[in-house]
Design an enzyme around this catalytic site. Sequence first.
Site, PDB file in Angstrom:
ATOM      1  N   HIS A 327       0.814  -1.217   0.000  1.00 58.21           N
ATOM      2  CA  HIS A 327       0.000   0.000   0.000  1.00 58.21           C
ATOM      3  C   HIS A 327       0.846   1.264   0.000  1.00 58.21           C
ATOM      4  CE1 HIS A 327       0.554   1.067   4.336  1.00 58.21           C
ATOM      5  NE2 HIS A 327       0.640  -0.239   4.516  1.00 58.21           N
ATOM      6  N   CYS A 346       2.337  -5.541   6.800  1.00 57.10           N
ATOM      7  CA  CYS A 346       2.103  -5.144   5.414  1.00 57.10           C
ATOM      8  C   CYS A 346       3.299  -4.366   4.871  1.00 57.10           C
ATOM      9  CB  CYS A 346       0.826  -4.321   5.302  1.00 57.10           C
ATOM     10  SG  CYS A 346      -0.682  -5.304   5.499  1.00 57.10           S
TER      11      CYS A 346
END
Length: 410
Positions: A327, A346
């Site tokens: 992201h 992440c």
Amino acid sequence: MGWALLALACPPQNAAAQTLVAASPQDETLDAFYLARGNRPLWLTGTGKQAQILLDILRTSDADGLVPDRNRIESLEQVLRELRHLNHTTNPKNDRLFTDAFVDHVRNVRRLKNSDMIWVDPELRPSVVFPRRLLDEAAAAPSLEAYLAEMRWTNPIYAGLRRAIIAGGGNRDLLAPNLDRARALPSGSGRYVIVNAAAAQLTMVEGGKAVGTMRVVVGKPIYPTPMMAALIRFTSLNPYWNVPPDLAAERIAPEVIKQGQAFLKLKGYQVLASWDDDAKPIDPTRVNWPAVAAGQREVRIRQLPGPSNAMGQMKFMFPNALGIYLHDTPDKQLLSEASRLFSGGCVRLEDAPRLARWLYEGKPPPAASAKPEQRVDLPAPVPVFLTYLTAVPGEGGITYYPDVYHRDRR
């Protein structure tokens, strides 16, 4: 752009060498291969240099964690001596001896050992070696000698690490587990993404070459980014950020206690009734924030899209049970740190729009509106390999990275 910029993941090599496993005879497959080429030899032509290179690979197969088959090697050496010194036309069956040895070796190299790689999409596992397909690829190479020397049935990272092990150009105890991790990476000329958590770096690969890199932020040692192979299927534009319960306790609840409800409004946080997809917002004054801060209660908090949203403008989704994805991020200053271990697992990207342009082959679709969580499917899914390489080959030799997750020590 060198392969020293790449990296991967998997557990250390087993101390016990793996014994070679002979392939089952594929007479009809090999018959078809030789028939299609008019029974011309593949290995025993000219001086037999390609056969010599294959012999060298077989002799040094202990570098692959295999036990060299000395009887087979001696038989092949005898055949090669006859070709060179007796100067006679070789028996076609002798060429097949080299073909069988080649197929067996590639099958054993491509066989995965114990691995911590999570195969979200099982089709990304190294495929079973089909002899005819392998031999057709080798025979079609512009130079069979180069094909063998570069070990094109694997990938450049594996081949580079193997060369370093044979040359004694590094710490074998460190190179061996990384070689095993590289075994899980794809061969061939497809398009894929590699994230090396040890180097905190992402690489875009196309045609067997690195075509772009960027820095990334990966998981803290207590929240390590997992080793995972999956297909990036879509992008979520204007994403929400669903705050993990531990971060809600560590970062948000204490600020609400200090600053009151204004903190939530300033940062664009909503409190939801549950973790269901259709959960409704609730009044944050109903939440026992001291209990949340103490870890005694969990609360679902999500951050609305906007300039301060932790997901930035987009996230790239390869749906998996661990909730891992790539992201964007507004916290670009973290990407300038030498050690970029700040996330909960992440992967935060230095330049998400650049990755989007590559994934969508130059035409990333813009957000149609300000609506949250707009899904935009990729033209075709692109594999992503979250890996862990603490040793990566490059033009200047092996580049080593700290074993931040202590995976080499196991």
